[in-house]
Write a protein that holds these residues in place. Structure first.
Motif, PDB file in Angstrom:
ATOM      1  N   LEU A   1      29.101  34.166  68.461  1.00 14.20           N
ATOM      2  CA  LEU A   1      28.945  32.712  68.507  1.00 14.20           C
ATOM      3  C   LEU A   1      27.504  32.299  68.788  1.00 14.20           C
ATOM      4  O   LEU A   1      27.201  31.115  68.871  1.00 14.20           O
ATOM      5  CB  LEU A   1      29.885  32.129  69.568  1.00 14.20           C
ATOM      6  N   GLU A   2      26.616  33.288  68.925  1.00 13.37           N
ATOM      7  CA  GLU A   2      25.197  32.993  69.116  1.00 13.37           C
ATOM      8  C   GLU A   2      24.500  32.708  67.794  1.00 13.37           C
ATOM      9  O   GLU A   2      23.371  32.218  67.775  1.00 13.37           O
ATOM     10  CB  GLU A   2      24.515  34.166  69.825  1.00 13.37           C
ATOM     11  N   GLY A   3      25.134  33.056  66.688  1.00 14.62           N
ATOM     12  CA  GLY A   3      24.550  32.796  65.380  1.00 14.62           C
ATOM     13  C   GLY A   3      25.272  31.664  64.673  1.00 14.62           C
ATOM     14  O   GLY A   3      26.151  30.997  65.233  1.00 14.62           O
ATOM     15  N   GLU A   4      24.939  31.457  63.398  1.00 13.02           N
ATOM     16  CA  GLU A   4      25.531  30.366  62.622  1.00 13.02           C
ATOM     17  C   GLU A   4      26.544  30.851  61.598  1.00 13.02           C
ATOM     18  O   GLU A   4      27.105  30.031  60.856  1.00 13.02           O
ATOM     19  CB  GLU A   4      24.425  29.572  61.916  1.00 13.02           C
ATOM     20  N   TRP A   5      26.769  32.171  61.524  1.00 18.22           N
ATOM     21  CA  TRP A   5      27.746  32.676  60.555  1.00 18.22           C
ATOM     22  C   TRP A   5      29.137  32.155  60.891  1.00 18.22           C
ATOM     23  O   TRP A   5      29.834  31.597  60.026  1.00 18.22           O
ATOM     24  CB  TRP A   5      27.732  34.198  60.547  1.00 18.22           C
ATOM     25  N   MET A   6      29.563  32.325  62.140  1.00 17.25           N
ATOM     26  CA  MET A   6      30.906  31.887  62.529  1.00 17.25           C
ATOM     27  C   MET A   6      31.099  30.383  62.354  1.00 17.25           C
ATOM     28  O   MET A   6      32.102  29.949  61.765  1.00 17.25           O
ATOM     29  CB  MET A   6      31.207  32.287  63.971  1.00 17.25           C
ATOM     30  N   PRO A   7      30.174  29.523  62.825  1.00 15.11           N
ATOM     31  CA  PRO A   7      30.373  28.087  62.605  1.00 15.11           C
ATOM     32  C   PRO A   7      30.467  27.724  61.122  1.00 15.11           C
ATOM     33  O   PRO A   7      31.257  26.848  60.745  1.00 15.11           O
ATOM     34  CB  PRO A   7      29.136  27.454  63.255  1.00 15.11           C
ATOM     35  N   SER A   8      29.697  28.403  60.284  1.00 16.13           N
ATOM     36  CA  SER A   8      29.728  28.104  58.849  1.00 16.13           C
ATOM     37  C   SER A   8      31.078  28.470  58.251  1.00 16.13           C
ATOM     38  O   SER A   8      31.641  27.718  57.437  1.00 16.13           O
ATOM     39  CB  SER A   8      28.613  28.863  58.122  1.00 16.13           C
ATOM     40  N   VAL A   9      31.619  29.613  58.638  1.00 18.95           N
ATOM     41  CA  VAL A   9      32.907  30.050  58.102  1.00 18.95           C
ATOM     42  C   VAL A   9      34.024  29.168  58.638  1.00 18.95           C
ATOM     43  O   VAL A   9      34.950  28.792  57.904  1.00 18.95           O
ATOM     44  CB  VAL A   9      33.158  31.535  58.445  1.00 18.95           C
ATOM     45  N   LEU A  10      33.949  28.834  59.907  1.00 21.46           N
ATOM     46  CA  LEU A  10      34.965  27.935  60.472  1.00 21.46           C
ATOM     47  C   LEU A  10      34.951  26.587  59.765  1.00 21.46           C
ATOM     48  O   LEU A  10      36.009  25.984  59.537  1.00 21.46           O
ATOM     49  CB  LEU A  10      34.728  27.753  61.972  1.00 21.46           C
ATOM     50  N   ALA A  11      33.766  26.109  59.399  1.00 22.44           N
ATOM     51  CA  ALA A  11      33.671  24.834  58.684  1.00 22.44           C
ATOM     52  C   ALA A  11      34.406  24.909  57.349  1.00 22.44           C
ATOM     53  O   ALA A  11      35.135  23.979  56.967  1.00 22.44           O
ATOM     54  CB  ALA A  11      32.199  24.466  58.456  1.00 22.44           C
ATOM     55  N   LYS A  12      34.243  26.025  56.630  1.00 23.58           N
ATOM     56  CA  LYS A  12      34.935  26.195  55.346  1.00 23.58           C
ATOM     57  C   LYS A  12      36.448  26.247  55.563  1.00 23.58           C
ATOM     58  O   LYS A  12      37.225  25.660  54.793  1.00 23.58           O
ATOM     59  CB  LYS A  12      34.451  27.477  54.667  1.00 23.58           C
ATOM     60  N   ALA A  13      36.867  26.966  56.604  1.00 25.84           N
ATOM     61  CA  ALA A  13      38.301  27.099  56.868  1.00 25.84           C
ATOM     62  C   ALA A  13      38.918  25.771  57.293  1.00 25.84           C
ATOM     63  O   ALA A  13      40.037  25.427  56.873  1.00 25.84           O
ATOM     64  CB  ALA A  13      38.530  28.161  57.944  1.00 25.84           C
ATOM     65  N   VAL A  14      38.200  25.022  58.123  1.00 30.34           N
ATOM     66  CA  VAL A  14      38.693  23.708  58.553  1.00 30.34           C
ATOM     67  C   VAL A  14      38.841  22.783  57.354  1.00 30.34           C
ATOM     68  O   VAL A  14      39.847  22.069  57.216  1.00 30.34           O
ATOM     69  CB  VAL A  14      37.744  23.104  59.610  1.00 30.34           C
ATOM     70  N   ASP A  15      37.858  22.788  56.455  1.00 30.77           N
ATOM     71  CA  ASP A  15      37.942  21.953  55.255  1.00 30.77           C
ATOM     72  C   ASP A  15      39.118  22.376  54.375  1.00 30.77           C
ATOM     73  O   ASP A  15      39.821  21.525  53.801  1.00 30.77           O
ATOM     74  CB  ASP A  15      36.642  22.038  54.457  1.00 30.77           C
ATOM     75  N   GLN A  16      39.331  23.688  54.255  1.00 27.66           N
ATOM     76  CA  GLN A  16      40.429  24.187  53.432  1.00 27.66           C
ATOM     77  C   GLN A  16      41.776  23.719  53.990  1.00 27.66           C
ATOM     78  O   GLN A  16      42.653  23.269  53.242  1.00 27.66           O
ATOM     79  CB  GLN A  16      40.392  25.715  53.387  1.00 27.66           C
ATOM     80  N   LEU A  17      41.942  23.817  55.310  1.00 23.38           N
ATOM     81  CA  LEU A  17      43.202  23.405  55.916  1.00 23.38           C
ATOM     82  C   LEU A  17      43.398  21.895  55.778  1.00 23.38           C
ATOM     83  O   LEU A  17      44.514  21.434  55.506  1.00 23.38           O
ATOM     84  CB  LEU A  17      43.248  23.825  57.385  1.00 23.38           C
ATOM     85  N   ARG A  18      42.327  21.128  55.961  1.00 22.48           N
ATOM     86  CA  ARG A  18      42.438  19.680  55.813  1.00 22.48           C
ATOM     87  C   ARG A  18      42.874  19.316  54.398  1.00 22.48           C
ATOM     88  O   ARG A  18      43.683  18.401  54.191  1.00 22.48           O
ATOM     89  CB  ARG A  18      41.103  19.023  56.134  1.00 22.48           C
TER      90      ARG A  18
END
Length: 474
Positions: free
Chosen positions: A249-266
């Motif tokens: 969680l110190e980098g931006e890889w996880m936030p970027s992937v979570l953003a894609k997953a959140v958009d997909q679920l929405r």
């Protein structure tokens, strides 16, 4: 007593079980053991309880079910009740078997205790034993020794597994092995795979794998600075550090992937049912450990403004939270291992595989949470976002190959073939927990950025063709 409507595979397996199983190829004897390997979501529990009910109808015998977790004890007890069988999920070694129940449900961990194994040996003599996800008995020697001692005198033993498995070390009790060129292969009396279930239709849903690459940079214990994408060839330890860096969680890889997953679920929750929409669709993030899970949950709440439930093993309310999440319409759950196997949450449609546990066994168990079919829905694809790590890529490829070969006539290409894995690399098991702690004790994340999602389609000749990653739609 309720009527059971069995699926075709369940009827075939039931008939074979009641016929006594297949005779041993050498001795010709029919053993009391029967192993069924069936894909998650196929209905192993209903099949096993149907076998138990028919056997107990012929002669009254105690029924004992062994499950991997305490949460699954409750699920087995409820499933048995629906079929007219009463199982005590709260049994302890100090108890006998109550007169108003047919048997009990316990766990491998409980059976491993000396007192429980001794007590169960008496209760199960000439009884009917179901060993759920029996491969667990090969992970811990005490667990294997416990079920050998507890159930050696049982009349019949029905073993279940949702994952094909090999004997890598200690053999699993009550499982027969056949010698192969690669080692010992567990012999299943009946096998029903993911491809079989897709072919039958209405059993499991198709799962797609958006694979996310990245640029990761970290320092080692020796003070060296390394940087790599998931396409670079690294040593085993370096590969593990690269994956750990991406998931940090110190980098931006996880936030970027979570953003894609959140958009997909929405998108799934807001789309019409005819287009694959589902208003109560849920998402699951599988984390490394409890600290990682808490951090992911904070990120989902603070950055993406979505409600999140957390389920960890030391939470006494974990089973209740899983049961509630399976019935409500909350969007996200974050877990470590509690939802990796056997748990039934059919509304899961989006996942993020964000753990450093990269064995094929665990990967398939985790993906099994997303394949549960829901009746009345004609379009219910699931999407599991994964790091484009070579090990995970290979596991996803094997599953996606089965899906592609079933959903489309050979030699044709459709948009459904996106998010394919592109390689069949040999599986490399990550280090165990002790080795991981040593490896990462002086490890530091410097940078982790997600790049593109690899997209693949299938050409007219059936070959997998890599896209440029410009289209990230599902």
């Amino acid at each position: 007593m309720s009527t059971i409507n069995l699926r075709p595979w369940q009827r075939d397996a039931f008939a074979l079980f009641m016929d006594g199983g297949r005779p041993h190829p050498v001795t010709g004897e029919i053993a009391p053991d029967f192993l069924t390997v069936a894909t998650p979501g196929a209905g192993k529990t209903t099949f096993a309880l149907t076998c138990a009910r028919a056997t107990l109808a012929e002669e009254n015998r105690p029924l004992i079910v062994v499950a991997p977790t305490s949460h699954l004890k409750t699920q087995w007890s409820l499933a048995a009740h629906r079929l007219g069988l009463q199982l005590d999920p709260h049994w302890s070694p100090g108890d006998g078997l109550a007169r108003d129940v047919h048997g009990l449900v316990t766990t491998y961990q409980q059976v491993a205790t000396g007192a429980a194994a001794t007590k169960l040996a008496g209760l199960s003599a000439e009884g009917f034993v179901i060993l759920d996800e029996v491969h667990h008995a090969g992970h811990e020697k005490a667990w294997g020794d416990g079920i050998r001692k507890a159930f050696a005198l049982a009349h019949r033993r029905l073993s279940l597994s949702g994952t094909p498995f090999r004997s890598d070390a200690a053999p699993i009790p009550f499982v027969r092995y056949d010698a192969t060129g690669e080692g010992e292969l567990a012999h299943a009396d009946y096998t029903y795979g993911y491809a079989d279930a897709l072919r039958d239709g209405g059993v499991v849903r198709p799962v797609y794998f958006p694979r996310v690459d990245g640029e990761m940079e970290w320092t080692t214990a020796a003070g060296d600075t390394l940087s790599a994408s998931f396409q670079d060839e690294l040593t085993r330890d370096q590969s593990s550090m690269r994956l750990r860096t991406a998931l940090s969680l110190e980098g931006e890889w996880m936030p970027s992937v979570l953003a894609k997953a959140v958009d997909q679920l929405r998108m799934i929750r807001s789309s019409p049912v005819a287009e694959g929409g589902q208003a109560d669709a849920g998402g699951l993030v599988i984390a490394i450990d409890q600290e990682h899970a808490q951090g992911i949950a904070r990120l989902l709440r603070d950055r993406f403004q979505v409600p999140v439930d957390i389920v960890v093993s030391d939470d006494p309310g974990a089973s209740r939270k899983i049961a509630e999440f399976s019935e409500n319409d909350r969007p996200w759950m974050v877990s470590v291992r509690m939802v990796s196997e056997g748990v039934d949450i059919p509304r899961l449609r989006v996942g993020v595989f964000s753990t450093t546990t990269s064995t094929e066994l665990f990967f398939r168990q985790a993906i099994g949470r997303f394949v549960r079919w829901q009746a009345g829905r004609s379009n219910q694809k699931a999407y599991v976002y994964i790091p484009d790590d070579p090990r995970l890529r290979a596991h996803a490829f094997a599953i996606a190959e089965a899906r592609r070969h079933i959903l489309r006539p050979p030699g044709t290409a459709t948009e459904d073939d996106d998010f394919q894995a592109d390689g069949g690399l040999d599986d490399q098991k990550v280090s165990d927990d002790a080795e991981q702690l040593a490896l990462f004790s002086e490890f530091a994340v410097l940078r982790a950025d997600a790049t593109d999602i690899s997209i693949h389609t299938v050409g007219a000749d059936g070959a997998v063709i890599a896209g440029d990653g410009s289209d990230t739609s599902a």
